[in-house]
Design a protein around this motif. Structure first.
Motif: not given
Length: 1017
Positions: A415-416, A436-440, A448-451, A497-502
């Protein structure tokens, strides 16, 4: 003497009797205390075993849960379903045993621990149930998030710690009771020795009883110790083969056997094979062991095969003399005699056989058989657990392999906005080293992911298998900051309470390149075909219309044939390009509100000539009122196609009925009914297919491309409508399509008002009082005389009273009707047929109506003041002297010549440019009143010409883009100067082009005709 002897005898007898009574009471008391102590000791052992059983069952539950989470198969829940209901009963049993034990009642902490154990097991079972429910309802990723949260592991660790503490307390209490038991036993022995001298026989009986009691106690202790050790092995071991060998060794030691073997059933070969042997250090059996490891048994063969066949334990007192024992000679040679074999079963299915051997001849002992069966059941449970764990490991490995070898990138995002996991393909697509992408932040690869990702909880789909963002194209960023086009599909799951996006990401660079090349190819083909065809059609039109001089009758007939065939070829090209746009999803709709009856009237009007030539009458039957939200040109195309088909297949003298009705859902149904030959049932499947033509009654194919119905179907479905046909062979056909309707909003009626400025009169037909006041101020500053009307009725009364406005500003949605219908009435009135109109509406512009002789511009609210004033100025403009000038920018000389001849016939001065550089030069030097612009030109193309003129004095010059290329909405935005119309050559007749030029020139054209009338000065 005798009385004395008698008295003494009686006294002795009484003394002896009293002694026996006292001895009996003492013995009873000691026996009772000994039995009671033994019971408490046994209970301590039982509590310890039950505590270990709690831990073992929880592990079985976890095994079933994990198997189900990985595979989704409910079969893996069998251990969970069997075991999770036993937990509470076991804990209740332990609690009951403790509550009736004074030693436990005095230990307050232990009683509190049992309550804590209840709570922890309830939490653990709840966590297991939650993950199983999530897996069942939301899928693997949802359940996985609960597992990786470590709540279950922490709870299990707490349970292990608590059980270890409780077990240690029980061990301490057990030690105390064993010590007490030993003390009581010693006291019993002491009392027994005292009684030996007085009652040897009684004492012997008591000694026998005590000996039996001790033997039973030792056997019970041995059994409990054995089960305790086996439970400990099962709870702590991870090695299946080593654990079974260890269990057999412990069982053999406690049950008094010298040798133990485990035979595993190979279901593929349907045979038993030795999987492990244990024996005491003092037993030397090299040949027996070697033979046992090498031999296999079928069902019914040897001791293991016999147990397999009978499905029950078999005891042999001396195998050396047993006739059916295959290893008898070697067993006798190496001193092996007594034997017992026990089947190991799980849910009724045989898993294997346990054998125990002794160097002594041993008779059947039911207690040992019972204990051996218990060992077998423990091994079966261990088998089940290890099998489930192995399946879980294999499923996890397979899942990881699938993810790591997938062609698409698969990432999970918190969610973050942090990347929680990414497969190999995701790293490869964005050129990041593995891991190397993990936790980035996800924005480092998808800026543009947030949009793209929905933010509202209401947009969160409750079905985890459903994508909330299905296949949207966006921009990706590589490690070196270079960008690439990607396609991403997102699904979101709520876990607590968490949302996970795949996200599933595809690199579409290659696809985009192919699309670009295909687009360029079709654009080139479109231009290269449409441009000469436009010139051919225009030339033939001029010749057919007599503008090139009178032709002989034979030549005129040939010209008509050539003109008809050129129109047919243009339609074929248009249809092919439409089909290609439909296939790639690029067919754009421009939705606006229209009167559906106008489509029927216009289609019939346009096809009257064709109907007359075919001897067919077209009849309209309209039973609707209201508005239809649609793309006007496309629905015209569908209706025209259906009516023209009906005309082609109708015999001379027949009627074609065009009906328009309201559907039950409030939509509109267009029906075209013909009296043709009908459609045979065996040909119905060809309808709406590509390049499909049905034969008529005369068995000759009718003229057409075979694409019309396929295109019509695609257009109707893009409008969320349906299309179909009803036909009986020999009785005609009814083709129909249904579209959803729309409602027109109403508004309050403002009062009629007039402005008092001099200058050209502007009639504002608008029901918004505030907007009218703003327009009145704006136009008043430009010295326009403003008249206001709030409804169509007020505008009509104003025009009928003698007012003659120079221009009308018109809204589309009015309280008492539709502005477009009002515009149609103005066109039919001789008083207002030449009055220019500027539409000012909140609805999208219907670009297809720019060719309407009354419409100057369609401006969407909120509007730009400069654009509105430019449109008004264009509507009322007049050149003070000279004729109107039109710059024709076209690289195809025949097309340019045809446009020039048409314009010169209207006494319009024509400026010609064959390339973009000449066009810019002439626009700068001659200041044309209108520019007619093609796009595909040498030097500078049409886009570049417009871009240059936008930054110069000609930025407000009216523009007609006249091109063979199909334009997107983005193209139309780039191709605009002042008032701009966009016309496609293949879809625009010469008359439509000339009408649009007349509209754009407006007052200037009248001035040109006046100059023509006056002649040269």
């Amino acid at each position: 003497m005798k009385p004395l002897i008698k008295t003494i005898s009686i006294t002795c007898a009484v003394i002896i009797l009293g002694f026996f009574v006292i001895a009996g009471v003492i013995t009873y008391h000691n026996q009772s205390k000994l039995i009671e102590s033994r019971i408490w000791v046994i209970q301590n052992y039982e509590i310890i075993i039950q505590l270990k059983q709690v831990l073992s069952i929880l592990k079985d539950c976890e095994t079933g849960q994990r198997g189900y989470l990985i595979t989704g198969y409910v079969n893996y829940l069998e251990p969970y379903n069997k075991c999770h209901n036993k937990i509470d009963a076991l804990i209740e049993k332990v609690e009951s045993m403790m509550s009736h034990d004074q030693g436990h009642q005095e230990n307050i902490r232990l009683l509190k621990d049992i309550q804590l154990l209840k709570s922890l097991t309830a939490i653990k079972l709840a966590e297991l149930k939650q993950t199983i429910d999530l897996r069942r309802e939301m899928g693997f990723d949802a359940a996985r998030q609960v597992v990786i949260s470590n709540l279950g592991k922490k709870t299990m660790d707490d349970i292990r710690s608590l059980l270890a503490r409780m077990e240690a307390t029980e061990q301490d209490l057990l030690a105390e009771r064993l010590k007490l038991l030993d003390t009581e036993f010693a006291a019993t022995q002491l009392h027994s020795f005292i009684l030996i001298g007085l009652a040897f026989m009684v004492l012997m009986g008591m000694l026998v009883a005590i000996a039996q009691l001790v033997a039973r106690r030792e056997r019970e202790m041995a059994r409990l110790n054995m089960l305790y050790e086996i439970a400990q092995i099962i709870a702590e071991s991870n090695d299946l083969q080593g654990s079974i060998k260890h269990i057999i060794g412990v069982s053999s030691k406690h049950l008094g056997w010298d040798l133990g073997a485990f035979w595993c059933l190979n279901t593929d070969k349907n045979e038993l094979k030795c999987a492990g042997i244990w024996h005491t250090s003092g037993l030397t059996i090299p040949e027996f062991e070697a033979l046992s490891r090498s031999i296999t048994f079928k069902k019914g063969a040897g001791l293991p095969g016999a147990v397999w066949d009978s499905n029950k334990p078999i005891w042999i007192s001396d195998i050396a003399t047993h006739p059916n024992y295959q290893r008898a000679s070697i067993a006798a040679k190496e001193g092996i005699h007594g034997a017992v074999a026990i089947p190991i079963k799980l849910s009724g299915e045989l898993l294997g056989i346990i054998e125990f051997y002794s160097s002594q001849i041993r008779n059947t002992d039911d207690e040992i058989i019972k204990m051996s069966n218990t060992v077998g059941s423990y091994i079966a449970q261990f088998f089940e657990r290890k099998k489930a764990e192995q399946a879980l490991i294999e499923r996890e490995a397979r899942t990881h392999a699938i993810l790591d070898t997938a062609a698409e990138g698969i990432i999970t995002i918190t969610a973050e906005g942090l990347i929680e996991s990414a497969n190999n393909a995701a790293h490869r697509i964005f050129n990041f080293p593995l891991g190397t992408l993990i936790e980035k932040s996800v924005t480092i690869i998808l800026p543009e992911f947030l949009s793209i990702k929905p933010n509202s909880d209401s947009q969160l789909d409750t079905d985890p298998n459903k994508f909330i963002v299905p296949n949207i194209e966006t921009k990706g960023k590589r490690l070196d900051d270079s960008t690439l086009p990607v396609e991403i599909a997102l699904s979101v799951a709520a876990i607590g309470d968490q949302k996970i996006t795949t996200g599933i990401v595809r690199d579409i660079t290659e696809r985009k390149e192919i699309e670009r090349r295909v687009s360029e190819f079709y654009s080139t083909v479109s231009h290269e075909l449409r441009t000469p065809l436009t010139s051919i059609r225009g030339s033939l039109s001029l010749m057919d219309g007599g503008r090139a001089g009178e032709l002989p009758a034979r030549a005129n007939k040939l010209v008509k044939v050539a003109r008809s065939e050129s129109e047919r070829l243009i339609r074929l090209i248009n249809d092919i390009l439409d089909i290609k746009k439909i296939e790639v999803g690029k067919l754009e709709l421009h939705l606006n509100d229209h009167n559906p009856s106008s489509f029927v009237k216009l289609a019939i009007e346009n096809l009257q000539g064709v109907a007359l030539q075919a001897g067919v009458e077209i009849v309209a039957q309209i039973n609707v009122s209201g508005m239809l939200a649609c793309d006007k040109d496309r629905i015209d195309q569908v209706l025209t196609n259906l009516i023209s088909n009906a005309i082609k297949f109708s015999p001379s003298g027949a009627k074609v009925l065009v009906k328009l009705d309201v559907t039950k859902t409030g939509g509109y149904r267009f029906s075209v009914v013909d009296n043709g030959p009908g459609i045979p049932q065996q040909q119905m499947h060809k309808l709406f297919g590509l390049f499909q033509q049905l034969e008529g009654a005369d068995n000759r194919p009718k003229e057409g491309t075979g694409l019309g119905l396929a295109i019509s179907k695609a257009i109707v479905e893009l409008h969320q409508g349906t299309i179909g046909v009803e036909s009986n062979f020999g009785q005609g056909s009814t083709f129909w399509f249904e579209l959803p309707g729309c409602r027109v909003a109403s508004a309050p009626l403002p009062a009629l008002s007039k402005a008092i400025h001099s200058g050209p009169m502007v009639l504002i037909v608008e029901d918004d009082e505030k907007l009218c006041e703003l327009l009145e101020i704006m136009l008043g500053e430009q010295r326009f005389n403003v008249v206001r009307a709030g409804t169509i009725q007020e505008a009509t009364e104003l025009l009928e009273s003698g007012s003659n406005p120079d221009v009308i500003i018109l809204d589309i949605i009015l309280p008492d009707g539709n502005g477009l219908m009002f515009m149609d009435r103005l066109r039919q009135n001789s008083q207002t047929e030449s009055t220019p109109i500027v539409i000012l509406s909140g609805r999208e512009a219907d670009l297809g109506t720019y060719g309407h002789p009354l419409l100057i511009d369609w401006i969407k609210k909120p509007f730009e003041e400069n654009r509105l004033l430019s449109a008004i100025s264009l509507a009322v403009r007049k050149r003070t002297k000279g004729t109107a000038r039109v710059l024709i920018v076209e690289d195809d000389e025949p097309t340019r010549e045809i446009i020039k001849q048409n314009l010169e016939s209207l006494q319009i001065e024509c400026l010609e440019a064959a390339d973009g550089i000449a066009a810019v030069h002439l626009a700068r030097e001659k200041d044309p009143d209108l520019i007619v612009l093609d796009l595909g030109m040498p030097c500078l193309d049409g886009f570049e010409v417009v871009e240059i003129l936008r930054n110069e004095k000609n930025r407000a010059t009216p523009l007609i883009v006249y091109t063979a290329r199909d334009l997107s909405d983005e193209d139309k935005k780039e191709l605009s100067l002042g008032l701009t119309a966009h016309l496609i050559k293949s879809r625009t007749s010469e008359d439509q082009l000339i009408d649009t030029i007349k509209t754009m020139l407006n007052g200037l054209l009248k001035n040109s005709l006046a100059v023509q009338a006056r002649g040269p000065s």
